[in-house]
Design a protein around this motif. Structure first.
Motif, PDB file in Angstrom:
ATOM      1  N   GLY A 168       0.721  -1.314   0.014  1.00 32.32           N
ATOM      2  CA  GLY A 168      -0.177   0.074  -0.104  1.00 32.32           C
ATOM      3  C   GLY A 168       0.887   1.329   0.041  1.00 32.32           C
TER       4      GLY A 168
ATOM      5  N   GLU B 102       4.259   7.359  -0.348  1.00 34.18           N
ATOM      6  CA  GLU B 102       2.965   7.949  -0.137  1.00 34.18           C
ATOM      7  C   GLU B 102       2.156   6.850   0.101  1.00 34.18           C
ATOM      8  N   ASP B 103       1.432   6.666   1.599  1.00 39.13           N
ATOM      9  CA  ASP B 103       0.722   5.672   1.666  1.00 39.13           C
ATOM     10  C   ASP B 103      -0.606   5.755   1.048  1.00 39.13           C
ATOM     11  N   GLU B 104      -1.659   4.786   1.270  1.00 34.61           N
ATOM     12  CA  GLU B 104      -2.927   4.980   0.860  1.00 34.61           C
ATOM     13  C   GLU B 104      -3.808   5.935   1.348  1.00 34.61           C
ATOM     14  N   ALA B 105      -3.533   6.416   2.529  1.00 31.57           N
ATOM     15  CA  ALA B 105      -4.080   7.461   3.130  1.00 31.57           C
ATOM     16  C   ALA B 105      -3.801   9.007   2.603  1.00 31.57           C
ATOM     17  N   GLY B 106      -2.454   8.963   1.788  1.00 29.93           N
ATOM     18  CA  GLY B 106      -1.977  10.043   1.306  1.00 29.93           C
ATOM     19  C   GLY B 106      -0.924  10.769   2.442  1.00 29.93           C
ATOM     20  N   VAL B 107      -0.534   9.905   3.151  1.00 31.08           N
ATOM     21  CA  VAL B 107       0.635  10.493   4.067  1.00 31.08           C
ATOM     22  C   VAL B 107       1.819  10.223   3.447  1.00 31.08           C
TER      23      VAL B 107
END
Length: 412
Positions: free
Chosen positions: A145, A164-169
């Motif tokens: 992810g 960048e992770d799936e949450a946009g972090v």
């Protein structure tokens, strides 16, 4: 003789992409690593969840040292891979048929060395699952992810990878060596080599997966291959399992098709109508296969490719691109998985046996560049041949141009 220490001992390697090329590299490095050396830390960054389903089959070749089956034998994974062969150990035969399904040619490549077969078909998902399990077994750390969006060299020489992770972090990870294996649409290649993108290869395919609960119709239930029209249209067929077959009808066009989706009922109906019209010269079971297509599986795709490159640019020091991230081939090459497997093995082998990372990458480039360039050249020949406007003339022209190519044809 192996050195008493290694330039990557106790270092950190990041592999971007946990597919065929990335996992082949991880597995090969572990297999070839001298047990007297301290292991590097290996982190695999993969954007997709585990066990993504790919509903199509691919060709693995075993008719030359550059075949994927050779790499799988080197990895110790050949027997497990062969157990997933769609057509069994005999591998099915690649056929060329005319519009009435009369056989024009049948080929089954001769095995290289002592391999049990010269070619096989396997679901891509099965091959990836085998490679991922092997990479996980040797304790490579998978972070899923995670999208890798860029990379830069730090003052200390290390590589910083932007993620960048799936949450946009957004975050970053640093490493001593970066292996980029994130596919034909590589985000890292776009960031580091912005002008080195995919190019249209001159053909458009429409197709999908057709389902037959009572068995795939003859003659493609035990073989795979291509229908030739002699009128600029061809259609490829290959079983995915005992009751599903992928078909792809293609023609050469000056520009790629701009359709991005055919998922709606109206667009799916239009695609089937287009396929039946373009393939109107083909006898049954062509129409039955098209009519049996699963709506959600329908696709329109342009043949895209990207020429290989070497890593002699100073900006790529400690960064290596392998598989489709380096050299993308179209479906007409039938060689993407083989190139990915051999890239992974060859890079790992040279890392283990060369005296420096620079020498290892240079040695890998000498092998990988020539291999990929030949695959792209072969793809162009296949596109021209498959879409020729006269079957007899195309057979003659291709035979004269490529000599023994027909005896060694390895798939679409």
């Amino acid at each position: 003789m192996a050195a008493s220490n290694h330039f990557l001992e106790d270092k950190k390697i990041i592999v971007v992409g946990g597919g065929i090329a990335g996992c082949a590299f991880v597995a090969a490095l572990h297999k070839l690593w001298n047990p007297n050396w301290r292991l590097p830390e290996i982190v695999v960054l993969e954007r997709n969840p585990r066990d993504v389903r790919h509903n199509y089959s691919i060709s693995l070749h075993g008719d030359s040292v550059n075949g994927g089956l050779v790499a799988l034998r080197q990895l110790g994974l050949l027997d497990e891979t062969l157990s997933h062969s769609i057509f069994g150990l005999r591998s099915g035969q690649f056929k060329m048929w005319d519009v009435n399904w009369k056989e024009l040619m049948s080929t089954q490549p001769r095995p290289w060395g002592n391999l049990p077969t010269g070619s096989m078909r396997i679901q891509r998902s099965d091959l990836e699952r085998i490679l991922v399990r092997e990479a996980e077994r040797i304790n490579a750390a998978f972070h899923r992810g995670v999208e890798c969006t860029g990379a830069e060299r730090l003052a200390n020489g290390r590589i910083r990878v932007a993620v960048e992770d799936e949450a946009g972090v957004k975050d970053h990870q640093d490493c001593d060596f970066l292996v980029v294996a994130d596919g034909a649409q590589s985000r890292l290649r776009a960031a580091l080599r912005p002008h080195d993108d995919l190019k249209y290869a001159g053909a458009v395919q429409i197709g999908g997966r057709a389902e037959f609960p009572h068995g795939i119709p003859e003659p493609i239930e035990e073989n795979w291959g291509i229908l030739l029209s002699g009128k600029g249209v061809c259609c490829y067929f290959s079983a995915v399992n005992k009751d599903t077959v992928v078909w792809a009808l293609s023609q050469q066009r000056a520009e790629p098709d701009t359709r991005t989706s055919v998922a709606t009922p109206d667009r799916f109906a239009a695609l089937k109508e287009e396929a039946l019209r373009l393939g109107s010269m083909f006898s049954e079971p062509f129409c039955t296969i098209v009519e049996s297509t699963i709506p959600s599986s329908a696709f329109v795709t342009a043949a895209m490719e990207k020429e290989p490159f070497r890593h002699d640019d100073p900006s790529l020091e400690r960064i290596v691109f392998i598989g489709d991230a380096n050299h993308a081939v179209s479906a007409f090459a039938g060689n993407g998985a083989n190139l990915a497997l051999k890239d992974g093995w060859d890079l790992a082998e040279n890392i283990c046996y060369q005296s420096s990372l620079h020498n290892a990458v240079a040695a890998y480039d000498r092998l990988g560049f020539a291999r990929a360039a030949e695959a792209i050249k072969s793809s162009h020949q296949k596109i021209d041949f498959a879409h020729c406007t006269s079957v007899k003339d195309s057979l003659l022209r291709a035979g004269l141009a490529t000599g023994r190519w027909f005896m060694r044809i390895r798939g679409m």
